[in-house]
Design a protein around this motif. Structure first.
Motif, PDB file in Angstrom:
ATOM      1  N   LEU A  38       0.831  -1.203   0.000  1.00  0.00           N
ATOM      2  CA  LEU A  38       0.000   0.000   0.000  1.00  0.00           C
ATOM      3  C   LEU A  38       0.865   1.252   0.000  1.00  0.00           C
ATOM      4  O   LEU A  38       0.569   2.225  -0.687  1.00  0.00           O
ATOM      5  CB  LEU A  38      -0.926  -0.005   1.217  1.00  0.00           C
ATOM      6  N   LYS A  39       1.952   1.216   0.788  1.00  0.00           N
ATOM      7  CA  LYS A  39       2.840   2.375   0.840  1.00  0.00           C
ATOM      8  C   LYS A  39       3.439   2.650  -0.536  1.00  0.00           C
ATOM      9  O   LYS A  39       3.597   3.800  -0.931  1.00  0.00           O
ATOM     10  CB  LYS A  39       3.969   2.116   1.838  1.00  0.00           C
ATOM     11  N   ILE A  41       2.118   1.926  -3.461  1.00  0.00           N
ATOM     12  CA  ILE A  41       1.084   2.513  -4.326  1.00  0.00           C
ATOM     13  C   ILE A  41       0.924   3.997  -3.997  1.00  0.00           C
ATOM     14  O   ILE A  41       0.864   4.850  -4.889  1.00  0.00           O
ATOM     15  CB  ILE A  41      -0.258   1.777  -4.143  1.00  0.00           C
ATOM     16  N   LEU A  42       0.879   4.308  -2.700  1.00  0.00           N
ATOM     17  CA  LEU A  42       0.747   5.706  -2.271  1.00  0.00           C
ATOM     18  C   LEU A  42       1.910   6.548  -2.796  1.00  0.00           C
ATOM     19  O   LEU A  42       1.722   7.646  -3.322  1.00  0.00           O
ATOM     20  CB  LEU A  42       0.782   5.770  -0.754  1.00  0.00           C
ATOM     21  N   TYR A  43       3.115   5.986  -2.638  1.00  0.00           N
ATOM     22  CA  TYR A  43       4.312   6.702  -3.071  1.00  0.00           C
ATOM     23  C   TYR A  43       4.226   7.013  -4.564  1.00  0.00           C
ATOM     24  O   TYR A  43       4.445   8.152  -4.990  1.00  0.00           O
ATOM     25  CB  TYR A  43       5.550   5.845  -2.764  1.00  0.00           C
ATOM     26  N   LEU A  44       3.881   5.979  -5.383  1.00  0.00           N
ATOM     27  CA  LEU A  44       3.806   6.202  -6.825  1.00  0.00           C
ATOM     28  C   LEU A  44       2.709   7.203  -7.154  1.00  0.00           C
ATOM     29  O   LEU A  44       2.875   8.055  -8.030  1.00  0.00           O
ATOM     30  CB  LEU A  44       3.545   4.877  -7.545  1.00  0.00           C
ATOM     31  N   GLY A  45       1.592   7.118  -6.436  1.00  0.00           N
ATOM     32  CA  GLY A  45       0.495   8.053  -6.671  1.00  0.00           C
ATOM     33  C   GLY A  45       0.931   9.482  -6.421  1.00  0.00           C
ATOM     34  O   GLY A  45       0.700  10.374  -7.243  1.00  0.00           O
ATOM     35  N   VAL A  46       1.603   9.697  -5.281  1.00  0.00           N
ATOM     36  CA  VAL A  46       2.057  11.056  -4.938  1.00  0.00           C
ATOM     37  C   VAL A  46       3.091  11.536  -5.953  1.00  0.00           C
ATOM     38  O   VAL A  46       3.063  12.678  -6.409  1.00  0.00           O
ATOM     39  CB  VAL A  46       2.636  11.072  -3.506  1.00  0.00           C
ATOM     40  N   LEU A  47       3.975  10.631  -6.349  1.00  0.00           N
ATOM     41  CA  LEU A  47       5.013  10.987  -7.321  1.00  0.00           C
ATOM     42  C   LEU A  47       4.381  11.447  -8.630  1.00  0.00           C
ATOM     43  O   LEU A  47       4.725  12.495  -9.182  1.00  0.00           O
ATOM     44  CB  LEU A  47       5.895   9.757  -7.565  1.00  0.00           C
ATOM     45  N   PHE A 102      -1.114   6.604   5.719  1.00  0.00           N
ATOM     46  CA  PHE A 102      -1.608   7.554   4.736  1.00  0.00           C
ATOM     47  C   PHE A 102      -1.072   8.955   5.031  1.00  0.00           C
ATOM     48  O   PHE A 102      -0.741   9.718   4.127  1.00  0.00           O
ATOM     49  CB  PHE A 102      -3.134   7.548   4.792  1.00  0.00           C
ATOM     50  N   TYR A 105       2.281  10.288   3.462  1.00  0.00           N
ATOM     51  CA  TYR A 105       2.306  10.633   2.052  1.00  0.00           C
ATOM     52  C   TYR A 105       1.435  11.821   1.718  1.00  0.00           C
ATOM     53  O   TYR A 105       1.716  12.557   0.771  1.00  0.00           O
ATOM     54  CB  TYR A 105       1.965   9.399   1.206  1.00  0.00           C
TER      55      TYR A 105
ATOM     56  N   GLY B 316      -2.190   9.440 -10.751  1.00  0.00           N
ATOM     57  CA  GLY B 316      -1.730   9.667  -9.381  1.00  0.00           C
ATOM     58  C   GLY B 316      -2.900   9.797  -8.431  1.00  0.00           C
ATOM     59  O   GLY B 316      -2.930   9.176  -7.370  1.00  0.00           O
ATOM     60  N   MET B 319      -4.398   6.411  -7.814  1.00  0.00           N
ATOM     61  CA  MET B 319      -3.617   5.538  -6.942  1.00  0.00           C
ATOM     62  C   MET B 319      -3.714   5.974  -5.485  1.00  0.00           C
ATOM     63  O   MET B 319      -3.867   5.139  -4.590  1.00  0.00           O
ATOM     64  CB  MET B 319      -2.154   5.526  -7.396  1.00  0.00           C
ATOM     65  N   MET B 362      11.874  12.898  -5.790  1.00  0.00           N
ATOM     66  CA  MET B 362      10.903  13.978  -5.662  1.00  0.00           C
ATOM     67  C   MET B 362      11.510  15.361  -5.590  1.00  0.00           C
ATOM     68  O   MET B 362      10.812  16.333  -5.772  1.00  0.00           O
ATOM     69  CB  MET B 362      10.027  13.734  -4.448  1.00  0.00           C
TER      70      MET B 362
END
Lengths: 325, 389
Positions: A38-39, A41-47, A102, A105, B316, B319, B362
């Motif tokens: 999950l982390k 996925i979150l990381y890629l989403g934020v990126l 969550f 991120y 993004g 996700m 980042m």
């Protein structure tokens, strides 16, 4: 845990029936953790999100949609910080755990968007003036503040790369060696100062017990930057006083090594050994080239074979020392 | 077959398990000490960082000793060079055996460097002896023999990757000999072989006799799942086919049976994830998640659904949304899944890799260089992030 194995141990009589039963209950009730999935996925989403929005502003700079995008970024950024302020645990000088995975991120996204926003304002309207490298200075302040206030190691690392950028050095891990022009003495001296500054901060964090868990990040960046700048100085002084730079390397190595032994850090011992090995090899090769005979080549090859074996024995020894300590 | 003492490896496993039990407060300190003394481990395994250092330094020693002997035998010409490569290959292997059997090295870094050295020197000897024009199948066959031998003997994880790839190389070069029909057969042959390897390693991992090869078999599963997907991926089939068999496809032109490969491209990762969740198999879940990038890349390559930055923003958002929903959903564990981190120590935490990855990827996204957009904003500033998709 392997239940069959513990049953075997119980039969042998080395562990009691009660202990085996405990193992059995814990293993049976064991949950499948998707924490790191999950982390990621979150990381890629934020990126993607921060990168995409960053490009969106600049691509639409002359259109009406532009203001809408800016507003969207400001709102999203505000939303992220609202969430972070609402859910954060109270500030403390020691380590504060994140309330949930969550949180980390969302805070990171907020910081990234804020930096994007500030940079945009600065470049478009020159809000903060042009002195003192304000374009990188203000984001740096924001990042350092967030890192300490919300206790976030990722943001701290970004703040350190930003500090370095403000001083004119690239310390992003993979670009450290390629993006810097190490033949320039300004850069070498800046690197030395930055490295020393980071290491002092690491020592102070530890000594004053103020966010002591940040000291690894500081000394990690600091050690690499200092030693690379030192080696670069030595290479740049190829025809000059490389001996003096080597002396500095020796002093630095002894200092870092004693620190690493104090912290029982295998990682620091390894990187210091490798940097020192490169420095020593440079000196040996340089001196052999002064001799300039054919025998020098053989001597050089033999040096690498023997010193390699020596360095391995050293590592094995330190490994033993750190393990028993 | 394995070079290590089987009893020592078993004891190592027992010690790891008892360490875990102690961490979970299941056993008393006396029991812990009793088990440790009853199952002593005489293997030499340094700390992982020391292992990296020893690996690098062993490579340095190997390279410079090779250079030293090359200088000595310079007058001997090509024959002497081939002989030297053979000698070093055999010597590295012999030294690895000595380290493992006499010095009891187990994952010390020196063993891996010597095994890789042996493989590379022997293959170089083959290359020089045949003047570099041996057919592909010979190369693959020799590499397969060597790597399978090293896996069996030293249970080396990296060599199992080499073994898998050289096996596929052998199949690929075999299919090529079929002539015109080859381009139709190759994807299916590679897929069949990958599936075979996957199911075989799933079977073998449960067999007690092969317990020391567990990590190799897990690595084989990951490789097999990835190559199975790649062999059926539309982009790979079309572009590799175009390159290898000179199909001379024009942009926009479809390949025969293209729809079939499109279905595989999109569904296979989802099937991996679904089966992984059903069976609670981390390898399937992670490989499936990773291969979603393959779906996105393939679709975007042929059909530009939206401009890159819009796709990035929407992707993004999606996700972050999915992760948020799942974290909320799994806050109280359901169906045996939880979002909390497990008790086992994760490698990510010890070195704070997460923070380094964030700093690496980042810091650029946030600060576009001013010169890029004073030109009217033609090029995007957040280039740091665009490499991923």
């Amino acid at each position: 845990m392997d239940i069959d194995l513990f049953e075997q141990l119980q039969k042998e009589g080395t562990i009691s029936a009660a202990s085996a039963e405990k193992v059995r209950t814990i293993t049976a009730s064991r949950l499948f953790s998707v924490h790191w999935e999950l982390k990621t996925i979150l990381y890629l989403g934020v990126l993607l999100l921060s990168g995409g929005l960053g490009i969106l502003i600049y691509k639409n700079i002359d259109t009406i949609g532009h203001q809408v995008i800016l507003l969207a970024i400001a709102l999203a950024c505000g939303g992220c910080f609202y969430y972070s302020f609402r859910h954060k645990l109270p500030f403390s000088r020691t380590k504060v755990p994140a309330p949930n995975s969550f949180f980390d991120y969302i805070l990171l996204l907020g910081c990234l968007l804020l930096v994007t926003f500030i940079t945009y304002l600065q470049v478009q309207y020159n809000v903060f003036g042009t002195r003192y490298g304000a374009a990188t200075f203000i984001p740096m302040l924001v990042l350092f503040f967030s890192a300490y206030y919300f206790d976030h190691l990722g943001i701290l690392s970004m703040a350190i790369t930003n500090l370095a950028a403000w001083m004119g050095v690239t310390v992003t891990p993979l670009q450290l060696l390629t993006n810097n022009d190490f033949s320039s003495y300004t850069l070498i001296y800046t690197g030395l100062v930055l490295g020393a500054l980071l290491i002092i901060t690491a020592l102070l964090s530890h000594r004053l017990q103020f966010k002591a868990h940040f000291s690894f990040t500081y000394s990690n960046f600091g050690t690499h930057v200092f030693l690379i700048a030192n080696l670069a100085g030595m290479f740049a002084a190829y025809d000059g006083p490389y001996g003096l730079w080597f002396l500095l390397l020796v002093v630095a190595t002894i200092f870092f090594y004693s620190q690493a032994m104090k912290q029982h850090s295998f990682y620091f011992v390894l990187i210091i050994t490798l940097y020192a090995y490169i420095g020593l090899s440079f000196i040996v090769v340089r001196l052999l080239m002064n001799a300039g005979s054919e025998g020098g080549i053989y001597a050089g090859l033999l040096y690498f074979i023997m010193s390699g074996i020596g360095a391995i024995l050293l590592l094995i020894n330190v490994n033993k020392k750190l393990k028993t300590a | 077959m394995i070079a290590y003492n089987s009893q020592s490896l078993d004891n190592l496993y027992i010690q790891e398990q008892i360490e875990m039990a102690k961490g979970a407060d299941c056993i008393t300190a006396e029991e812990y000490n009793a088990v440790i003394t009853a199952h002593p481990v005489d293997l030499y395994t340094p700390n992982p960082y020391m292992r990296i250092g020893i690996f690098i330094l062993t490579v340095v020693i190997l390279m410079f000793s090779f250079g030293f002997f090359c200088l000595l035998s310079m007058s001997g010409g090509e024959g002497a060079f081939t002989f030297l490569c053979f000698l070093f290959g055999g010597g590295s292997y012999g030294l690895a055996e000595y380290m493992v059997r006499e010095k009891r090295h187990y994952k010390s870094g020196a063993d891996a460097a010597l095994i890789w050295g042996a493989g590379i020197f022997l293959l170089s000897a083959l290359g020089i002896a045949t003047n570099g024009d041996a057919p592909v199948w010979v190369w693959s066959f020799v590499a397969l023999l060597l790597s399978v031998f090293f896996v069996m003997r030293f249970a080396d994880v990296s060599m199992s990757v080499v073994a898998h790839l050289s096996f596929l190389g052998l199949i690929f070069s075999g299919c090529e000999k079929l002539g015109a029909i080859a381009k139709l057969v190759v994807p299916f042959a590679v897929m069949l072989a990958s599936a075979g390897i996957y199911f075989l390693s799933v079977k073998l991992i449960a067999v007690h006799t092969y317990r020391h090869y567990k990590k190799c078999l897990q690595m084989l599963q990951v490789c097999a799942l990835i190559t199975l997907y790649l062999a059926g991926n539309y982009f790979v089939v079309r572009e590799v086919g175009n390159e290898m068999f000179r199909l001379d496809l024009q942009p926009g032109q479809d390949i025969p049976g293209g729809w079939f490969f499109w279905i595989l491209t999109v569904t296979l990762p989802l099937i991996y994830i679904y089966t992984g969740i059903r069976k609670k198999d981390r390898i399937l879940i992670c490989t499936g998640l990773f291969l979603i990038a393959g779906i996105v890349y393939t679709i975007r390559y042929y059909h530009s659904v939206a401009p890159l930055e819009v796709a990035m923003t929407l992707g993004g958002l999606m996700m972050v949304g999915v992760a948020y929903a799942l974290i909320r959903y799994l806050k109280t564990p359901r169906h045996g899944f939880t979002e909390a981190s497990s008790d086992e120590k994760h490698a990510m935490e010890s070195l704070q890799i997460e923070s380094l990855v964030i700093a690496q990827t980042m810091s650029h996204a946030a600060t576009p260089r001013p010169d890029q957009f004073e030109l009217g904003g033609g090029s995007g500033g957040g280039g740091g992030a665009s490499g991923d998709y």
